[in-house]
Design a protein around this motif. Structure first.
Motif, PDB file in Angstrom:
ATOM      1  N   VAL A 203      -2.929   5.906   3.870  1.00  0.00           N
ATOM      2  CA  VAL A 203      -2.561   4.406   2.830  1.00  0.00           C
ATOM      3  C   VAL A 203      -2.652   4.982   1.224  1.00  0.00           C
ATOM      4  CG1 VAL A 203      -2.903   2.715   4.323  1.00  0.00           C
ATOM      5  CG2 VAL A 203      -4.802   3.669   3.108  1.00  0.00           C
TER       6      VAL A 203
ATOM      7  N   ALA B  46      -6.779   5.660   7.069  1.00  0.00           N
ATOM      8  CA  ALA B  46      -7.299   5.384   5.843  1.00  0.00           C
ATOM      9  C   ALA B  46      -6.997   6.496   4.759  1.00  0.00           C
ATOM     10  CB  ALA B  46      -8.755   5.343   6.054  1.00  0.00           C
TER      11      ALA B  46
ATOM     12  N   TYR C 208     -15.434   3.100  -2.839  1.00  0.00           N
ATOM     13  CA  TYR C 208     -15.796   4.397  -2.255  1.00  0.00           C
ATOM     14  C   TYR C 208     -14.729   4.666  -0.898  1.00  0.00           C
ATOM     15  CZ  TYR C 208     -20.611   4.058  -4.063  1.00  0.00           C
ATOM     16  OH  TYR C 208     -21.539   4.006  -4.885  1.00  0.00           O
ATOM     17  N   LYS C 209     -14.162   3.948  -0.758  1.00  0.00           N
ATOM     18  CA  LYS C 209     -13.097   4.185   0.206  1.00  0.00           C
ATOM     19  C   LYS C 209     -11.608   4.765  -0.570  1.00  0.00           C
ATOM     20  CE  LYS C 209     -14.113   0.144   3.077  1.00  0.00           C
ATOM     21  NZ  LYS C 209     -14.260   0.648   4.655  1.00  0.00           N
TER      22      LYS C 209
ATOM     23  N   SER D 227      -2.148  -2.286   1.928  1.00  0.00           N
ATOM     24  CA  SER D 227      -0.781  -1.931   3.193  1.00  0.00           C
ATOM     25  C   SER D 227      -0.668  -3.194   3.865  1.00  0.00           C
ATOM     26  CB  SER D 227      -1.507  -0.859   4.003  1.00  0.00           C
ATOM     27  OG  SER D 227      -2.508  -1.224   4.703  1.00  0.00           O
TER      28      SER D 227
ATOM     29  N   PRO E 182     -17.850  -2.173  -3.480  1.00  0.00           N
ATOM     30  CA  PRO E 182     -18.005  -0.943  -2.510  1.00  0.00           C
ATOM     31  C   PRO E 182     -16.566  -0.554  -2.125  1.00  0.00           C
ATOM     32  CG  PRO E 182     -19.086  -3.162  -1.760  1.00  0.00           C
ATOM     33  CD  PRO E 182     -18.489  -3.378  -3.054  1.00  0.00           C
ATOM     34  N   LYS E 183     -15.495  -1.171  -2.244  1.00  0.00           N
ATOM     35  CA  LYS E 183     -14.239  -0.532  -1.505  1.00  0.00           C
ATOM     36  C   LYS E 183     -13.982   0.917  -2.734  1.00  0.00           C
ATOM     37  CE  LYS E 183      -9.660  -1.957  -0.398  1.00  0.00           C
ATOM     38  NZ  LYS E 183      -8.821  -0.876  -0.990  1.00  0.00           N
TER      39      LYS E 183
ATOM     40  N   ARG F 286      -9.760   6.118  -7.735  1.00  0.00           N
ATOM     41  CA  ARG F 286     -11.224   5.905  -8.245  1.00  0.00           C
ATOM     42  C   ARG F 286     -10.938   6.080  -9.716  1.00  0.00           C
ATOM     43  NH1 ARG F 286     -15.771   8.924  -4.656  1.00  0.00           N
ATOM     44  NH2 ARG F 286     -15.661   7.739  -2.671  1.00  0.00           N
TER      45      ARG F 286
ATOM     46  N   HIS G  92      -3.580  -7.041  -0.687  1.00  0.00           N
ATOM     47  CA  HIS G  92      -3.959  -5.588   0.191  1.00  0.00           C
ATOM     48  C   HIS G  92      -3.088  -4.594  -0.015  1.00  0.00           C
ATOM     49  CE1 HIS G  92      -4.839  -3.421   3.988  1.00  0.00           C
ATOM     50  NE2 HIS G  92      -6.213  -3.859   3.828  1.00  0.00           N
TER      51      HIS G  92
ATOM     52  N   TYR H 117     -19.089   4.292 -12.316  1.00  0.00           N
ATOM     53  CA  TYR H 117     -19.049   3.237 -11.081  1.00  0.00           C
ATOM     54  C   TYR H 117     -20.324   2.412 -11.070  1.00  0.00           C
ATOM     55  CZ  TYR H 117     -18.984   0.279  -7.031  1.00  0.00           C
ATOM     56  OH  TYR H 117     -18.974  -0.710  -6.105  1.00  0.00           O
TER      57      TYR H 117
END
Lengths: 566, 85
Positions: free
Chosen positions: A485, A482, A425-426, A230, A422-423, A432, A228, A414
């Protein structure tokens, strides 16, 4: 590599001796502050007083820069080395450098970037070689020592001046608040009552050399959790692997103590306890120093190593201030009091955002735990490469068919070629870019890699601005976790490691765009020291949506001898 | 309530960058965390920020989120009971 000299500047004192004396006597720099210019709510931190800043400030430099300059000046004062020499490298370890400039405003636009600060510090001090910034979140300090160790062992430099520094800012404080990671009480590492960390500001400098001195850094390792960006791995995977890689288990009977990261967050301390048990080290005396200095971010790994060296010299295992009762599923050998030990080595552990974990083994040189680096000759060769900029994406010379440009190009790549994560997009723009480039590259290579080492110039500038936009308006401030991080450039290495399950080294360096020699030296010394046989490396910079660029390669390492036999 | 649910789904899609999803894709009774939308701890913290920013609800303890973010229906009910804006 040998430790020639050092310095610590913290609210507890301006020299290593003053700081060690304070800690040995149980004094802490932590103080409760009511709401102030940095925080709308009460917090506990280790901050310099106004009077101290009056003493530390240097005209023409920011607080951050002045702190680093003063620490380096004191550290080199007794060494007699000529820092203007071509054989001296300056390595700066920091997480956010002059990020406070985002609030106060300055020219040019990127004046808050770590690279600018490093240049000003190096110029003020008189270094002739280009500075190097290690920006690996909380593990930066230990990562910088490992980099310095390798560069000297590889013969690139004779001396390395390694300085870690960070100051408190509204940016960092609000970010950790948004992650609910701060305690409004004094932190309690490994204790059952622990509820979070306290931040601290400090600078710490270590000068390393190949000439034998009393203490040496034997070996270091960095391993990623691939879990992960964080949260630490529940099985302590990266920390365990780093402990194994430095051979900590093999020298357990010679260890005076293990200096853990011990931030006093629920997850970090639990993770470290699990990692220590897995490595068979949970009975070794262990301590954490955050109760004295707070979490000093980019300085932490260097500051805590210096204090630990001094403790080794004094045959002391320092207390874990704030610890009373076991609060982890595995019980460690901790104590709220100083204890004696006559052993001759210690391990420093550290973990941070982006999934990075680092460990180093430090010893009295007379203990002769030194490891020789392999003398075997090796070659490195790029097998595949990718270039992505705002206009096109090219893999091994073949251009991808897409009509999109700018940031839409990344989304288009992508959607067309990846589409199952889909992560994406975060992620912030830098991640990216790194994600798409690494996906296409590793697919072409048809195999994974052992390590990820990336470079850029602009750090995480876009994410920094995006996060700051959620904080800057005092009356309407909703700090976004969000966004926060992603405000470290090494997060992109963590995203790639997570996606590809890479548990080897992940590292991020900030350098001058046109200085390829330091890049070559870092990669050569890494290939020399590391067991990795393949790694992903290159330049990845995202100053804005028009000028971003990724030039990444997969490199394979092979031993010359082996090649001959084949 | 129907209107609040739609607005809530749109807010969640926006703040959590769930670009591939539309409100119709999110089941009102399905758990938001765990399976389902693949949300993680950062998303939970971001939802806490959204609760305060959009609806004026301040959660003191992040652990409270666990109960409140069970599903869209539970969340919408909590918001309509506690909202201050």
């Amino acid at each position: 590599m040998y430790i020639l000299s050092d310095n610590i500047i913290s609210p507890l004192g301006y020299t290593t001796a003053q700081n060690f004396k304070a800690v040995a006597a149980g004094r802490s720099a932590l103080e409760r502050r009511e709401r102030d210019d940095l925080s709308p709510e009460p917090y506990v931190a280790a901050r310099f007083s106004e009077a101290q800043w009056g003493e530390l400030a240097i005209e023409g430099l920011s607080h951050f820069e002045a702190l680093a300059v003063r620490s380096v000046v004191d550290a080199i004062s007794t060494t007699g080395i000529d820092i203007a020499g071509p054989d001296v490298v300056f390595i700066l370890s920091t997480t956010k450098a002059n990020i406070e400039n985002l609030r106060t405003g300055c020219e040019p636009d990127d004046c808050f970037a770590p690279n600018m600060a490093a240049k000003r510090i190096a110029k003020h001090l008189g270094f002739a070689t280009q500075p190097l910034v290690v920006c690996n979140a909380c593990i930066s300090g230990v990562a910088a020592l490992i980099t310095a160790h390798r560069l000297i062992a590889d013969g690139a430099y004779k001396y390395a001046v390694v300085c870690g520094a960070d100051v408190l800012s509204r940016f960092t404080l609000s970010g950790f608040q948004s992650l609910k990671a701060l305690s409004a009480q004094e932190c309690r590492p490994f204790d059952i009552e622990r509820i979070g960390l306290n931040l601290g500001e400090a600078a710490a400098t270590m000068v390393l050399t190949a000439e034998p001195t009393e203490f040496s850094i034997v070996k270091g390792a960095i391993c990623n959790d691939a879990f992960h960006i964080s949260s630490p791995s529940k099985s302590g995977e990266g920390a365990f692997l780093a402990l194994k890689a430095i051979g900590a288990d093999k020298v357990r009977d010679r260890l005076a103590f293990i200096n853990a990261h011990g931030t006093a967050t629920m997850y970090n301390d639990q993770m470290e306890a699990v990692a220590l048990e897995r490595a068979g080290l949970n009975d070794v005396p262990t301590n954490a120093l955050k109760g004295f200095f707070g979490h000093t971010m980019g300085a932490a790994g260097i500051l805590e190593t210096i204090i630990s060296v001094r403790a080794l010299e004094e045959s002391t295992v320092l207390a874990t201030r704030g610890y009373e009762e076991t609060g982890t599923s595995v019980s460690l050998n901790l104590s709220p009091e100083n204890r004696p030990s006559h052993n001759e080595a210690f391990v420093k552990m550290i973990s941070g955002f982006g999934g990075g974990n680092a460990a180093i083994l430090v010893t009295k040189s007379e203990a002769r735990l030194e490891e020789r680096m392999s003398e075997e000759d090796f070659t490195t060769e790029p097998t595949h490469n990718i270039v992505i900029n705002s206009q096109r994406a090219t893999l091994d010379g073949q251009q991808f068919r897409t009509t999109a440009t700018g940031k839409s190009l990344l989304v288009d790549l992508y959607k067309t070629f990846i589409a199952d994560y889909p992560k994406f997009y975060k992620m912030d723009p830098l991640c990216r870019l790194g994600f798409v480039a690494s996906e296409l590259l590793l697919r072409a290579a048809a195999s994974t890699v052992d390590a990820i080492i990336l470079f850029n110039h602009s750090s995480s500038t876009v994410a920094d601005r995006n996060y700051w936009a959620t904080v800057s308006n005092h009356d309407d401030s909703f700090p976004s976790p969000a966004h926060f991080v992603y405000t470290l450039p090494n997060i992109v290495t963590g995203e790639i490691a997570m996606r590809n399950n890479i548990h080897g080294e992940t590292a991020f360096y900030i350098i001058n765009e046109h200085d390829s020699s330091i890049k070559e030296s870092i990669l050569h010394s890494f290939a020399h020291a590391s067991a990795a046989t393949s790694f992903l490396t290159g330049w990845i910079d995202y100053p804005d949506d028009e000028t971003f660029v990724a030039q990444l390669s997969v490199i394979r390492k092979s031993n010359k001898e082996t090649t001959n036999i084949l | 309530m129907k209107e609040l649910i739609l607005q809530l789904k749109n807010n969640i899609i926006q703040v959590l960058n769930l670009e591939d999803l539309t409100p119709a894709d999110i089941d009102n009774d399905a758990p938001l965390f765990g399976e389902g939308l693949g949300l993680d701890s950062i998303d939970a913290l971001e939802l806490i920020v959204m609760m305060e920013k959009e609806y004026g609800i301040k959660l003191k303890n992040p652990a409270e989120g666990k109960e409140i973010f069970k599903s869209i229906n539970v969340m919408a009910q909590y918001i309509s009971d506690h909202r201050t804006k």
